[in-house]
Design a protein around this motif. Structure first.
Motif, mmCIF file in Angstrom:
data_model
loop_
_atom_site.group_PDB
_atom_site.id
_atom_site.type_symbol
_atom_site.label_atom_id
_atom_site.label_comp_id
_atom_site.label_asym_id
_atom_site.label_seq_id
_atom_site.Cartn_x
_atom_site.Cartn_y
_atom_site.Cartn_z
ATOM 1 N N GLY A 1 42.265 53.714 77.649
ATOM 2 C CA GLY A 1 40.924 53.821 78.224
ATOM 3 C C GLY A 1 40.389 55.239 78.154
ATOM 4 O O GLY A 1 41.040 56.175 78.602
ATOM 5 N N ARG A 2 39.221 55.406 77.586
ATOM 6 C CA ARG A 2 38.629 56.741 77.476
ATOM 7 C C ARG A 2 38.371 57.341 78.850
ATOM 8 O O ARG A 2 38.374 58.560 79.014
ATOM 9 N N GLY A 3 38.157 56.505 79.832
ATOM 10 C CA GLY A 3 37.925 56.993 81.190
ATOM 11 C C GLY A 3 39.144 57.671 81.791
ATOM 12 O O GLY A 3 39.038 58.402 82.770
ATOM 13 N N GLU B 1 48.905 62.032 84.277
ATOM 14 C CA GLU B 1 49.996 61.843 83.318
ATOM 15 C C GLU B 1 49.594 62.321 81.934
ATOM 16 O O GLU B 1 50.374 62.973 81.242
ATOM 17 N N ILE B 2 48.376 61.971 81.530
ATOM 18 C CA ILE B 2 47.889 62.403 80.218
ATOM 19 C C ILE B 2 47.800 63.922 80.172
ATOM 20 O O ILE B 2 48.217 64.551 79.196
ATOM 21 N N ALA B 3 47.278 64.543 81.232
ATOM 22 C CA ALA B 3 47.142 66.004 81.269
ATOM 23 C C ALA B 3 48.505 66.686 81.145
ATOM 24 O O ALA B 3 48.659 67.657 80.391
ATOM 25 N N LEU B 4 49.500 66.175 81.872
ATOM 26 C CA LEU B 4 50.834 66.775 81.820
ATOM 27 C C LEU B 4 51.477 66.616 80.454
ATOM 28 O O LEU B 4 52.090 67.550 79.922
ATOM 29 N N THR B 5 51.328 65.436 79.860
ATOM 30 C CA THR B 5 51.897 65.194 78.530
ATOM 31 C C THR B 5 51.152 66.019 77.482
ATOM 32 O O THR B 5 51.768 66.601 76.584
ATOM 33 N N SER C 1 42.835 60.655 88.552
ATOM 34 C CA SER C 1 43.651 59.453 88.658
ATOM 35 C C SER C 1 45.069 59.756 88.193
ATOM 36 O O SER C 1 45.318 60.743 87.502
ATOM 37 N N SER C 2 46.011 58.886 88.558
ATOM 38 C CA SER C 2 47.389 59.114 88.136
ATOM 39 C C SER C 2 47.517 59.033 86.621
ATOM 40 O O SER C 2 48.297 59.771 86.016
#
Length: 196
Positions: free
Chosen positions: A38-40, A7-11, A2-3
């Motif tokens: 959200g943990r998901g 975003e979380i992965a990049l940050t 998901s977007s």
């Protein structure tokens, strides 16, 4: 992915590279910074690792290979020094994503868990005792020390996770991409002999 996960992965990748943080805490901090609770939405470690590799190639291509090589050389030195405990390298230094901000993680497979401490005491090496999750869900001892890295001209954290000798049997299982989570000294030497 998901977007939000992307975003979380990049940050998280930026945090991992710039601060030397482990993946789990980096993902949680990234989600908090982005206001995503959200943990998901949290990416898995493979997604974060892919983002770390991309970040390194974009922003650290001129420094990271030499820093990684220096850390791997230091790891090999300590693996030789601790050879009787069947050391295996794990973490970012093994995976090839380490910079000078990362610590070295060695897993030692011992018949007697106190034998490593005795060896370090006999050599006059200072260390702190902590714990880490073990392969069976039980906490295991982790000895943490600070060692000089002449190639980087700075001290590096070295963590020795003490595991039972029997745990070595499952230590080299391969993941879905055919990679192992750790490697012995012979495997590390092959990495050191491979041009970057």
């Amino acid at each position: 992915m998901s977007s939000a996960s992307n975003e979380i992965a990049l940050t998280a990748a930026r945090i991992v590279v710039e601060e030397g943080m482990e993946y789990g805490p980096a993902k949680r901090r990234a989600a908090k910074q982005l206001g995503l609770t959200g943990r998901g939405d949290l990416p898995d470690n493979d997604q974060v690792e892919a983002a770390v590799v991309e970040y390194l190639s974009l922003f650290c291509a001129d420094t990271q290979p030499a820093e990684l090589h220096a850390l791997r050389e230091l790891a090999a030195l300590w693996m030789e020094r601790l050879a009787e405990f069947r050391p295996h390298l794990s973490g970012a230094v093994w995976r090839g994503t380490a910079t000078r901000l990362n610590d070295i993680h060695l897993q030692l497979y011992c018949d007697d868990t106190k034998s490593t401490e005795i060896l370090l005491l006999n050599q006059g090496v200072d260390y702190e005792v902590g714990s880490a999750p073990g392969p069976r869900g039980q906490p295991v001892d982790r000895l943490s020390l600070t060692v000089d890295c002449p190639a980087l001209n700075e001290p590096i954290g070295l963590h020795l996770t003490i595991l039972d000798a029997d745990d070595l049997r499952g230590a080299l299982k391969r993941d879905a991409q055919g990679r192992t989570e750790r490697g012995d000294l012979a495997a590390l030497r092959r990495l050191l002999d491979t041009p970057a």
